[in-house]
Design a protein around this motif. Structure first.
Motif, short mmCIF file in Angstrom:
data_model
loop_
_atom_site.label_atom_id
_atom_site.label_comp_id
_atom_site.label_asym_id
_atom_site.label_seq_id
_atom_site.Cartn_x
_atom_site.Cartn_y
_atom_site.Cartn_z
N PRO A 95 28.83 33.54 -38.33
CA PRO A 95 28.10 32.58 -37.49
C PRO A 95 27.31 33.23 -36.35
O PRO A 95 26.19 32.83 -36.05
CB PRO A 95 29.18 31.66 -36.94
N LEU A 96 27.90 34.25 -35.73
CA LEU A 96 27.21 34.90 -34.61
C LEU A 96 25.94 35.59 -35.09
O LEU A 96 24.89 35.47 -34.47
CB LEU A 96 28.14 35.91 -33.93
N MET A 97 26.01 36.30 -36.20
CA MET A 97 24.84 36.99 -36.73
C MET A 97 23.78 35.98 -37.16
O MET A 97 22.59 36.21 -36.96
CB MET A 97 25.23 37.88 -37.91
N ALA A 98 24.21 34.87 -37.72
CA ALA A 98 23.26 33.84 -38.13
C ALA A 98 22.49 33.30 -36.93
O ALA A 98 21.28 33.10 -37.00
CB ALA A 98 23.98 32.70 -38.85
N LEU A 99 23.18 33.11 -35.82
CA LEU A 99 22.50 32.63 -34.61
C LEU A 99 21.62 33.70 -33.98
O LEU A 99 20.53 33.42 -33.50
CB LEU A 99 23.51 32.12 -33.60
N LEU A 100 22.10 34.95 -33.99
CA LEU A 100 21.32 36.03 -33.39
C LEU A 100 20.03 36.30 -34.16
O LEU A 100 19.04 36.73 -33.58
CB LEU A 100 22.16 37.32 -33.33
N LEU B 38 16.33 39.95 -43.48
CA LEU B 38 17.53 40.55 -42.90
C LEU B 38 18.70 39.59 -42.97
O LEU B 38 19.82 39.99 -43.30
CB LEU B 38 17.25 40.96 -41.45
N ALA B 39 18.45 38.32 -42.69
CA ALA B 39 19.53 37.33 -42.77
C ALA B 39 20.04 37.21 -44.20
O ALA B 39 21.25 37.11 -44.43
CB ALA B 39 19.02 35.97 -42.28
N THR C 268 5.02 37.71 -39.68
CA THR C 268 5.59 38.89 -40.32
C THR C 268 7.00 39.16 -39.81
O THR C 268 7.91 39.46 -40.59
CB THR C 268 4.70 40.12 -40.06
N VAL C 269 7.20 39.05 -38.50
CA VAL C 269 8.53 39.28 -37.93
C VAL C 269 9.52 38.24 -38.44
O VAL C 269 10.66 38.56 -38.78
CB VAL C 269 8.46 39.28 -36.38
N VAL C 270 9.09 36.99 -38.54
CA VAL C 270 9.98 35.94 -39.06
C VAL C 270 10.35 36.22 -40.51
O VAL C 270 11.51 36.09 -40.91
CB VAL C 270 9.34 34.55 -38.91
N ALA C 271 9.38 36.63 -41.31
CA ALA C 271 9.68 36.96 -42.71
C ALA C 271 10.68 38.10 -42.79
O ALA C 271 11.61 38.08 -43.62
CB ALA C 271 8.40 37.31 -43.45
N LEU C 272 10.55 39.09 -41.92
CA LEU C 272 11.51 40.19 -41.89
C LEU C 272 12.89 39.71 -41.45
O LEU C 272 13.92 40.15 -41.98
CB LEU C 272 11.02 41.30 -40.97
N PHE D 75 23.83 38.06 -45.45
CA PHE D 75 24.60 37.07 -46.21
C PHE D 75 25.11 37.66 -47.52
O PHE D 75 26.28 37.50 -47.87
CB PHE D 75 23.73 35.84 -46.49
N VAL D 76 24.27 38.38 -48.24
CA VAL D 76 24.67 38.97 -49.52
C VAL D 76 25.75 40.01 -49.31
O VAL D 76 26.75 40.04 -50.04
CB VAL D 76 23.45 39.56 -50.25
N VAL D 77 25.60 40.87 -48.32
CA VAL D 77 26.61 41.91 -48.06
C VAL D 77 27.93 41.27 -47.64
O VAL D 77 29.00 41.67 -48.12
CB VAL D 77 26.09 42.90 -47.00
#
Length: 113
Positions: free
Chosen positions: A40-45, A98-99, A90-94, A103-105
């Protein structure tokens, strides 16, 4: 001879950018939703700045459209080129990529236990 014709081309470009921003916003929202399952923290960050950038890009496209249209009406040979909206998208797509990677990892670690 007029180089700039006040047809619908600039408006179509604006609408295309708005659709792009809306789809990216949806992608970020889905990333937050499913990323919150793993971390959850990474998702928000990742998600909150992503949503802010999408909102900024959406606003910048409108500002750019109005400035470009005014410049072209006043001086038909003017070429307005600002890359802030493109950089934000572009930053949003990156960030969405990354998200998805996080999630996959995280899910592969959960499944391997």
């Amino acid at each position: 001879m007029r180089i700039f014709e006040s047809g619908l081309q600039p408006e179509r470009t604006l609408l295309a950018w708005r659709r792009t921003c809306l789809v990216l916003g949806l992608g970020v929202a889905v990333s937050i939703r499913f990323g919150a399952i793993a971390d959850p923290l990474m998702a928000l960050l990742i998600g909150v700045p992503g949503l802010a950038l999408v909102g900024g890009a959406y606003a910048l496209t409108s500002i750019r459209y109005h400035r470009a249209t005014r410049a072209l009406v006043n001086d038909p040979t003017a070429a307005v080129s600002e890359g802030r909206a493109i950089a934000a998208v572009t930053v949003v797509a990156l960030l969405v990529g990354l998200a998805a990677l996080v999630f996959v990892v995280a899910q592969s670690e959960v499944l391997s236990r």
